[in-house]
Design a protein around this motif. Structure first.
Motif, PDB file in Angstrom:
ATOM      1  N   ASP B 203       0.815  -1.205   0.000  1.00 38.48           N
ATOM      2  CA  ASP B 203       0.000   0.000   0.000  1.00 38.48           C
ATOM      3  C   ASP B 203       0.857   1.267   0.000  1.00 38.48           C
ATOM      4  O   ASP B 203       0.401   2.322  -0.428  1.00 38.48           O
ATOM      5  N   HIS B 235       2.431   1.213   6.037  1.00 39.36           N
ATOM      6  CA  HIS B 235       3.811   1.240   5.549  1.00 39.36           C
ATOM      7  C   HIS B 235       4.656   1.687   6.730  1.00 39.36           C
ATOM      8  O   HIS B 235       4.484   2.778   7.246  1.00 39.36           O
TER       9      HIS B 235
ATOM     10  N   LEU C  30      10.098   8.547   7.194  1.00 37.97           N
ATOM     11  CA  LEU C  30      10.186   7.369   8.043  1.00 37.97           C
ATOM     12  C   LEU C  30      10.476   7.724   9.483  1.00 37.97           C
ATOM     13  O   LEU C  30       9.933   7.153  10.414  1.00 37.97           O
TER      14      LEU C  30
HETATM   15  C1  TPP Z   1      11.931   5.278  -2.321  1.00 43.36           C
HETATM   16  C2  TPP Z   1      11.901   4.659  -0.983  1.00 43.36           C
HETATM   17  N1  TPP Z   1      11.606   5.409   0.100  1.00 43.36           N
HETATM   18  C3  TPP Z   1      11.565   4.852   1.314  1.00 43.36           C
HETATM   19  C4  TPP Z   1      11.826   3.527   1.503  1.00 43.36           C
HETATM   20  C5  TPP Z   1      11.833   2.901   2.894  1.00 43.36           C
HETATM   21  N2  TPP Z   1      10.802   1.866   3.014  1.00 43.36           N
HETATM   22  C6  TPP Z   1      11.065   0.558   2.899  1.00 43.36           C
HETATM   23  S1  TPP Z   1       9.717  -0.397   3.024  1.00 43.36           S
HETATM   24  C7  TPP Z   1       8.735   0.925   3.333  1.00 43.36           C
HETATM   25  C8  TPP Z   1       7.289   0.757   3.606  1.00 43.36           C
HETATM   26  C9  TPP Z   1       6.585   0.069   2.509  1.00 43.36           C
HETATM   27  O1  TPP Z   1       5.261  -0.111   2.826  1.00 43.36           O
HETATM   28  P1  TPP Z   1       4.306  -0.951   1.891  1.00 43.36           P
HETATM   29  O2  TPP Z   1       4.526  -0.550   0.470  1.00 43.36           O
HETATM   30  O3  TPP Z   1       2.948  -0.813   2.422  1.00 43.36           O
HETATM   31  O4  TPP Z   1       4.833  -2.432   2.021  1.00 43.36           O
HETATM   32  P2  TPP Z   1       4.838  -3.362   3.307  1.00 43.36           P
HETATM   33  O5  TPP Z   1       6.105  -3.066   4.042  1.00 43.36           O
HETATM   34  O6  TPP Z   1       3.630  -3.057   4.094  1.00 43.36           O
HETATM   35  O7  TPP Z   1       4.847  -4.735   2.751  1.00 43.36           O
HETATM   36  C10 TPP Z   1       9.474   2.100   3.271  1.00 43.36           C
HETATM   37  C11 TPP Z   1       8.934   3.442   3.500  1.00 43.36           C
HETATM   38  C12 TPP Z   1      12.145   2.782   0.349  1.00 43.36           C
HETATM   39  N3  TPP Z   1      12.431   1.486   0.413  1.00 43.36           N
HETATM   40  N4  TPP Z   1      12.167   3.370  -0.868  1.00 43.36           N
END
Ligand code: TPP
Ligand code: TPP
Ligand code: MG
Ligand code: MG
Lengths: 322, 403, 322, 403
Positions: B203, B235, C30
């Motif tokens: 998400d 996230h 974050l």
């Molecule tokens: C461009 C970017 N910004 C920030 C991050 C740090 N980051 C890693 S996972 C994540 C959250 C992702 O959430 P979601 O897409 O909902 O996946 P979930 O972890 O819930 O499976 C973030 C912010 C990243 N990997 N890439």
């Protein structure tokens, strides 16, 4: 063999590769993939190969660059032409995804893709966002993609064949200001290697190193200098990553005088790397660096043309060096 | 289900009062715990029930896949918690197993590069990888940086890939993967292949500008792209309502003209039905689909903090006292609808296996995973100098750390 | 004055500036803007200033970077903290819009904005996209934004005050690996200039130049070398753009031996610029460059730790130079 | 109106057959020339008729603004065509005058930085600049690279800016400006100001990933942002149906919960009504609005090719024989609904001026513009060394072209 324009030479290579490989795709934005040349058939990739393989959609250079990467990963050779206005829109996906993909998969990802990235820097009056010539350094610092920059129609064609055939992803920088050049270019396909500099002139008094849009001015200056009795080795880098250190060091070991010339901003211009590699390998080298000042290009032609390194600047710096 | 508690607390005069946000709050409050049930009923009635054609063998294999993912996660969590020599890590997928399993069961997972369907994964890749059919022992080795791992120890968790089974690979970045996947779909369409490209994304990807590029170009070019959004509500520490004005992110996709479905991500059969529909459409040239699977992760965002060895899930971990942190009651509510339980009950209910056999299969899988870890963790470490390889297809780059 | 952690020092500066200026905003992703330090009140920008001024939305670093630029143009001081994963997502808007805006408007655009861009490079196992340390060069080539990189909590606070008060837009690179450092940092606000290198040690046998995450290893190596009787000038660049050439040239003129140390990829690492400027200005300099090889950082700790320049590499290269 | 001809020709089996695309084609065929009329009626009935409160002075001033833009364009085009010493250029705005005029008439165009509303412009800025109230002679000087120009000759056409009247400035890039504008709106909201930020953007901006970021964050944070999309049907040579699955791009905005309107961009009163509604909402804290103005440009994308000195518009220029080029008949059909004519007729019809006075005003404006060019083109050229200034607030950077 015939006199050919830059664009015709490039599209001839693309057309050949697309005829050979029915899976190959091409994504464009502003410039329809069309070129004509006296005495030659018009090349129009869009009509020849159809809009399933040759496509433009919206103004979204990141999609264009990412899409060819995805095509490559799916096993299709693919290329895109990014106009200079969008030259850094796809920066992140090239720098942080494509460039790291072979390494991170332990060699298992295949990326037969080419990003043609237009560079400008030639037109006075176009100003900061449309007269800049700075992308060479940004892309050059990225390992994992081969960054090349042709300076003649012949090299443009030969490097395009090599880039399209390479299994490594290639950033192919295209100095748009050189579009008006023409020269004899073979009709048949041929390759110019992706990692070799070209020695454009042999002298012995000093080494001048430049690339892309810097080359015509450097060659003009070398001519002037020759008439004055100063003989220069002139090296056209062609490959920014991986840079052909050997050719540079060979020349500099001999001349002990190095002049680098860039249209890019001074700080961390490609010449900085040329200088660093030279002095790491050869002792007692005298150096000078000609580059665009660390300022965006202004609109006013008076300001811009004074700031942009021209043949006289090159000749003058060379004289001061020898 | 303590649903309201998932919505970050805010001072009244500090709250952005957008209309859509208010709509979101209201809807969430109204539906409460019934959300997933309501969705489930909807999906059941709307999506063709393709699962009726699945053979018993295939159904058992899907159940095995769910179990493989679950036990891979649990075993790895235990390693992280108990084995001081273990160096691997994971963004655990436990809780979401039915999504990867249901989707990949509808794909072609073997064959040459112009045959196999491609799946792009995220920073949370182990479930997708297993469902797509990678060699689990090699993946285990990779995650512990072994030279005989799936990617030679170069990539580890966030970068695993296995093109042989069409697993295009993990990607540690939020944003790019869906756009790249659309490029694979573009190539497939251009070469007249009936392959499809699937991308799994969380998400968190909704707010990335790449979302628009992906949907828009997939729609404009009628690409055989299937975007599987695993909406696990968070996230990292942020509830998705902070970044998305829609209750169903699928709405955002359907606006582009992309065929969109919302499904119960805990029920492998429903996920399969939606995936099969999407794959059939894509192979027939009918363009892209978007599947939003409502789901939940049992562990925290990354690693095993808050977890106890031998127990499923991680509770009560919130070191930074983050206001937006997920509430424990929400996690417990979701665990009531566990994808392993649901799959087992369906198989028993359909007469595919009896409960005893189902338990037996689980024991077989546990043993298989244990062996995979045994093999993986016994593999040789990497050779330092190999870091200079695989930058380009050929050759090595020079070392530069010595000056 | 008290022993303070890096993050506490930084947020102390931000908190002070936000208290002074009720229009100032902060956008995070974050990392909640929260820090605690023994014996000090917890700083929580979000709760202290409210979610109208301190906000996180989605994972969209380009929005974050663009939004603070827009805030600045509307007359509000503004800063954002971009996590390292998104470090190049906002590259284009900084490079092609913000950096050119004052120049293109003939000095009329005001941009009191700071982009804090996290860099990593410290954690073995995180691999290509999460162990890289390469952004210094990309941002350094951009004229029109001041790019700084602190290496101590004291500088982190002083540079943050200076950055937030500057009318020039500032890229403030934050080597996340240094987060664990603590030192004595004054409670009151103070500034560290945005364009001055720091001489961390004075020697005379050779000059070692590094920055950011390279500094701890360099200082350790200098200690080792000192014990062996080799006395090094150690320069911490701090400012990448505009670089403090004078401090470098002064030292190199004296030592005639230059060693640059970077965690960034070798080709066009900041050290290339340091070397080029040195040899342009001083004759007869012997140089060496320690850097990360031109390869993405691999996951395997064995490979990664061997490739990442450490104190022994620095000491060894220094010995070879003198 | 030869509407169908605007849709690029394609081979049947080569056409991406997305559902939305088919919808687009069908709708366009059905409505044909009636599109703008239908929209006009809709806008008239939906949007409060705020223009009824405009004073005669204000109405005349709006008419003058339209004329100033028109004659600026025509005079500059003539310069480009006839004066070999003239070095300036433009992306001409002629045909779209009512949009900038109607929008800026609803804004606060003077005052301190915490008072004045901000307008962000595009690569086609002259109309927005004039409507926002910049000094026209100084703009003329700037466009011809004069040192006393609005931006000292540093920026020229695609980079003009005048913060004193809240003209945040042109931007040569497609994509970033709307996102940046949303940041201004964020700051305004954060500091409790009732200012608004407006961004003018072309239909080309829809496909840029930035569109999503702008809409999504404006909606989530309830920003006082007004996104004015001037849909003149083309980006360079491409019809917008190639990059957008919507007939009304406003649909794409409304999905985020952004208040969205489609208006006849040729009618300054309708544009004003929609703008006033949007501004009132924004000032009252009711969040963002999106206004899609259907309009058309009389010149080609850039410069004056195809134009003749002394004549309005550029016809029949298509050097590359581009299949997607706009048809001449389409241009002629749009010129039938000229914004200058429409504004004049309204003023006469409402008894604000009679025809003779309207013509007189036009002559006054022509003279004003002629003077502006006379002054502007007599200004001094720039000093080369000044290119090293204005990189930072203080100081100059060193020259580096000499080595
Ligand atoms: C461009 C970017 N910004 C920030 C991050 C740090 N980051 C890693 S996972 C994540 C959250 C992702 O959430 P979601 O897409 O909902 O996946 P979930 O972890 O819930 O499976 C973030 C912010 C990243 N990997 N890439
Ligand atoms: C990122 C980027 N890519 C490409 C361009 C080149 N370009 C300049 S204007 C333009 C078309 C814009 O069309 P639209 O937004 O509809 O505005 P219009 O010209 O119709 O006013 C393009 C593609 C650009 N300026 N920026
Ligand atoms: Mg999530
Ligand atoms: Mg347009």
């Amino acid at each position: 063999m015939a006199m050919k324009s830059w664009m015709y030479s490039v599209l001839e290579a693309v057309q050949h590769e697309m005829r050979e490989d029915p899976a190959m795709t091409w994504i464009f934005e502003l410039t329809p993939p069309v070129a004509s040349n006296p005495g030659k058939p018009v090349i129009n990739l869009e009509t020849e190969f159809g809009r399933k393989r040759v496509v433009n959609t919206g103004i979204d250079e990141n999609w264009m660059a990412s899409a060819v990467l995805g095509a490559g990963l799916a096993g299709s050779r693919s290329a895109t032409y990014i106009p200079y206005q969008g030259s850094c829109m796809p920066f992140q996906v090239i720098q942080n995804v494509a460039a790291k993909l072979r390494h991170k998969t332990g060699g298992r990802a295949e990326m037969p893709v080419v990003w043609i990235i237009e560079m400008t820097g030639q037109t006075p009056g176009f100003a900061q966002q449309h007269s800049c010539y700075e992308e060479d350094s940004y892309y050059m610092h990225i390992p994992g993609v081969r960054t090349v920059i042709p300076s003649t129609p012949f090299d443009a064609k030969g490097l395009m064949h090599a880039a399209l055939r390479s299994r490594d992803p290639v950033v192919y920088l295209y100095p748009a200001g050189l579009r008006t050049l023409t020269e004899e270019v073979p009709d048949d396909p041929f390759e110019v290697p992706l990692d070799k500099a070209a020695v454009r002139r042999e002298g012995g008094d000093l080494t001048i190193v430049s690339s892309g849009a810097g080359m015509p001015g450097v060659l003009e200056a070398a001519e002037t200098l020759a008439a004055e009795g100063i003989a220069a080795d002139v090296i056209d880098l062609r490959a920014l990553t991986e840079m052909d250190t050997e050719t540079i060091v060979n020349s500099v070991s001999k001349t002990k005088r190095l002049l680098t010339v860039d249209q890019s901003y001074y700080t961390l211009c490609p010449g900085a790397e040329v200088i660093a590699r030279s002095v790491e390998n050869v002792e007692g080298v005298k150096v000078k660096r000609v580059a665009f000042p660390d300022a965006p290009p202004p609109a006013s032609p008076e300001m811009f043309l004074w700031m942009r390194p021209g043949p006289e600047n090159v000749a003058e710096a060379a004289r001061a060096l020898v | 289900m303590d649903y309201d508690a998932t919505i970050p607390q805010r001072e009244p005069d500090d709250v952005p009062e957008s209309r859509s946000r208010r709509g979101f709050l209201k809807l969430a409050a109204l539906t409460g715990a019934a959300v997933s049930v309501g969705r489930q009923a909807g999906a059941l009635s709307e999506v063709p029930f393709a699962a009726r054609e699945l053979s018993n063998e295939k159904l058992i294999e899907m159940y095995r896949t769910i179990l493989r993912i679950r036990w891979h996660e649990r075993t790895q969590a235990d390693q992280m918690l108990e084995n001081p020599d273990y160096r691997g890590y994971n963004h655990f997928y436990a809780g979401q197993e039915a999504v990867a399993t249901g989707v990949c069961a509808a794909l072609r997972n073997t064959g040459a590069r112009d045959q196999v369907d491609l799946a792009y994964s995220s920073h949370r890749p182990s479930g997708h990888a297993i469902a797509k059919g990678v060699d689990i022992p090699k993946m285990v080795a990779e995650m512990d940086f072994r030279s005989t791992g799936m990617n030679g120890g170069y990539g580890a968790e966030m970068h695993i890939a296995d093109p042989d089974v069409g697993f295009a690979g993990a990607d540690g970045m939020i944003g790019p993967a869906p756009v790249i996947a659309s490029g694979s779909a573009f190539a497939m369409r251009a070469r007249g292949s009936d392959q499809v490209a699937v991308v799994f994304a969380g998400d968190g990807n909704y707010a990335a500008p790449h979302f628009h590029s992906t949907m828009n170009n997939a729609a404009l070019l009628d690409l055989p792209l299937i975007y599987v959004m695993e909406n696990n509500l968070y996230h990292q520490y942020a509830h998705y309502s902070l970044s998305c004005p829609h209750v169903d992110i699928a709405e955002a996709a359907s606006v582009y003209g992309v065929h969109a479905r919302t499904v119960d991500g805990q029920d492998v059969v429903q996920v399969y039905n939606a995936a099969k529909e999407a794959v059939d459409r894509a192979r027939a040239g009918e363009g892209p689909s978007f599947i939003e699977a409502k789901t939940y992760r049992y562990y925290n965002h990354w690693g095993a903090p808050g977890a106890k060895a031998g127990e499923l899930g991680a509770f009560g971990y919130d070191p930074l006292a983050i206001t937006h942190f997920r509430p424990e009651k929400e996690l417990r509510a979701w665990m009531q609808r566990d994808p392993v339980d649901i799959a087992r009950k369906i198989l028993v209910d359909w007469g595919v296996v009896d409960t005893a056999r189902a338990r037996e299969i689980e024991e077989e899988v546990k043993a298989e995973i244990a062996e995979a870890f045994e093999w993986g963790l016994a593999q040789p470490l990497c050779t330092p100098e190999d870091g200079l390889k695989n930058v380009f297809v050929e050759g090595t780059v020079p070392p530069r750390q010595f000056g």
